[in-house]
Structures are given as structure tokens and as C-alpha cells.
Design a protein around this motif. Structure first.
Motif: not given
Length: 338
Positions: A292-307
Motif C-alpha cells: 500500500v503506497r503513500c506519497s512520502w515525498g508529497d507529505m514532506g513537501e506539505r509538512a514543511v510548507a505548513k510549518l
């Protein structure tokens, strides 16, 4: 503008006072131009930046913190830095940080809540904000850290704290639908760390989906979220008399796959196997691992943008952001006894 070659070895690094002397402005003006773009006229800022480039000047994050109150650095604390699942997350996080002229500082809690807490507190002293990835802390502890300085929880929602996490249901629905359609009726969930919020979510989701489809499911605890954990679980998996296994992550699944091969249990003829995360190399195993794949790269991008947003506007709140998952079917799944 003069020679732009690096200063000779042994020469003291350039300072804002050197730039001020060359450009004929006050050192405070140099500091504003380099650390707070837009605070001085465009022509003056350009002249100062050109002089800085000529001198080979490099901004000192600690010095920059004096006039701005910000270091230009973010902390990224993960539960296990050796886990390849974080490769894409780190790359995505670094990509957005770099676009905003921000540096990431990495740390590893080694699956220890005590070490995570102490490391987070030490990091918060030196950074503008913190990313807690797959935290093993309790909600109240994370909320306390978030009250001290901007924080985003990654791969784990926490009430009142900005978070970025995957929605496990879409990918697991696809996985359970496939298993059920192939004729599997007795399956196991090979669990991860008990302190992991995501482990609990994956188990609850797998259990509910299996029951909804008239399938029986048993939870088997692995000793660690690693290949060794999967290897050591082989005996319990075989004793459970199941035809398919959903593993907490790909590392655990690959460990179990290796143990099956060593003991003459054929994947997928004797046992179907599904991992989670789609790490690098999951498709290189023999047989290739379904996951089951989740987009870890996208998660990293969005997390930094949110922070960065929380740091900029001071808003420590934030709705949970769920990213979809998807099932990747490979050769490790087949009909029972095929």
C-alpha cells in the motif's frame, strides 16, 4: 565588480562590516538587505548582494537570528533515520525548505519516546520550528512541545496541532478487495510498534475491512518494525494458519518473505503477502512485494510548507491533512493454494 574568486586560504571570512565599507552604507542596512528582503530599496539591496557575492560572504544563521529572531533552520525528528521509508519524505521536505532559503537539521529518536522528547526540546532551542515524524510521544506531550514553538506532526494527527498524514483506507480497501476476490478468508495483520499511532490505525482499518467482507483476521505482534522483526515472526505466522498477511510496513514484510523462502514456504503459492509504504526496493524482491503506497515525498513537501506558514503567521492551529493511499499489486499475492 572586482574579482569574484573565493578568498585565499587563511583569510578571515567576510563580515557585514566589510560589505558596509565597500557599499558605503551602515552595517544595519546590510543586515536588513541580506536577512529581511524588501526592507531597503531595490537598488541598495542589489548593490549590497553583489558586494556580498564579490567578497564570498556567507550568512551565519545564528547571526541572522539576532535582528530577526529567526535562525532560518527547521528541525526534522524521525523515529528511525535508517528506515528507507523516510528517504522520499526527507527529499520532499528539503526541496521546499531550500526554496525558502531554509536549512533542515535532522535527528533520530531510535524508536524511543524518552529520547524523542529530550531531542525535541534540545532542537527547539536552535530552530524556528519542528517536524515530528511518526512520533512515539503521547498527544499531551506533543501539544506541550507545540505550545513552545511552531510544530507539525507528520504521519500522525494530534488534536490542536497542525498535521500531515496519509489516509490508509483507500489503499487498504483495494488490498482487502483483492484478497477477498481471490478467495482468502483467513488473514493476519503483522503489527508494528505498540507506541505507533499509525500501527494502531492500520490494524483497526484492516480489522474493520476484513470483518465487513466476512473474513477472519488475527493480529500478530512483530518484535521490531524491521526486517528482523518480520523474520522472527515467521513461526507465529505459520501457527496462525492464515493464507495471507498484511504487514505493518515493507521492511517487516520483506523480513517475513525471506524467512518463508528459507523454510520452503512459497510466496504467493503458500502465503500471500502485502506490505505498506512502497519503499525503495520493494519491487526488487523475489517475488516483487505488493504494498500500500503513500506519497512520502508529497507529505514532506506539505509538512514543511505548513510549518513555514505557522512560523510566518504565528498560527499554531491547523486542520489535519490526509493524503490518499493506493494499492500496488505485484507478484506476492495470488489465490490460496495456487
Amino acid at each position: 565588480m572586482g574579482d569574484k574568486r573565493p578568498a585565499p586560504k587563511g583569510k578571515a571570512p567576510a563580515t557585514i562590516y566589510d560589505i558596509a565599507r565597500i557599499t558605503g552604507v551602515n552595517p544595519s542596512t546590510v543586515s536588513r538587505a541580506l536577512n529581511q528582503p524588501g526592507r531597503v530599496s531595490a537598488s541598495t539591496e542589489q548593490r549590497i548582494r553583489e558586494a556580498a557575492a564579490d567578497l564570498g560572504y556567507r550568512t551565519n544563521p545564528m547571526a541572522r537570528a539576532l535582528p530577526t529572531g529567526k535562525t532560518g533552520t527547521l528541525g526534522l525528528l524521525v523515529s528511525d533515520l535508517t528506515n528507507p521509508v523516510y528517504f522520499d519524505l526527507v527529499r520532499g521536505a528539503e526541496r521546499i525548505a531550500r526554496e525558502h532559503d531554509t536549512m533542515l537539521v535532522f535527528a533520530d529518536s531510535q524508536e524511543s519516546a524518552e529520547l524523542e522528547r529530550s531531542t525535541a526540546e534540545r532542537l527547539q532551542i536552535a530552530v524556528d520550528g519542528l517536524l515530528l515524524v511518526a512520533s512515539r510521544l503521547e498527544d499531551a506531550q506533543i501539544q506541550e512541545l507545540a505550545a513552545a514553538k511552531p510544530l507539525v506532526a507528520v504521519n500522525r494527527p494530534v488534536p490542536g496541532v497542525p498535521s500531515v498524514a496519509p489516509d490508509v483506507r483507500p489503499g487498504m480497501i483495494e488490498a482487502l478487495d483483492l484478497l477477498h476476490g481471490l478467495g482468502h478468508r483467513r488473514i493476519a495483520y503483522l503489527a508494528g510498534p505498540e507506541a505507533s499511532w499509525m500501527n494502531g490505525m492500520r490494524w483497526v482499518t484492516a480489522h474493520d475491512l476484513a470483518v465487513d467482507r466476512g473474513m477472519s483476521i488475527v493480529e500478530i505482534q512483530s518484535s521490531a518494525p524491521t526486517r528482523d522483526g518480520g523474520t522472527e515472526a515467521f513461526g507465529e505466522v505459520m501457527a496462525a494458519d492464515v493464507t495471507a498477511v498484511l504487514a505493518y510496513n515493507d521492511l517487516v514484510a520483506l523480513g517475513l518473505l525471506g524467512a518463508c523462502r528459507e523454510h520452503g514456504v512459497a510466496i504467493p503459492r503458500d502465503l500471500s503477502l502485502i506490505g505498506f509504504d512502497d519503499i525503495f526496493g520493494a519491487d526488487l524482491s523475489a517475488p516483487a512485494l505488493s504494498t500500500v503506497r503513500c506519497s512520502w515525498g508529497d507529505m514532506g513537501e506539505r509538512a514543511v510548507a505548513k510549518l513555514l506558514g505557522a512560523i510566518e503567521d504565528g498560527d499554531a492551529s491547523g486542520a489535519e491533512l490526509n493524503l490518499p493511499t493506493e494499492f500496488v499489486s505485484r507478484a506476492s499475492v495470488a489465490a490460496p493454494g495456487r
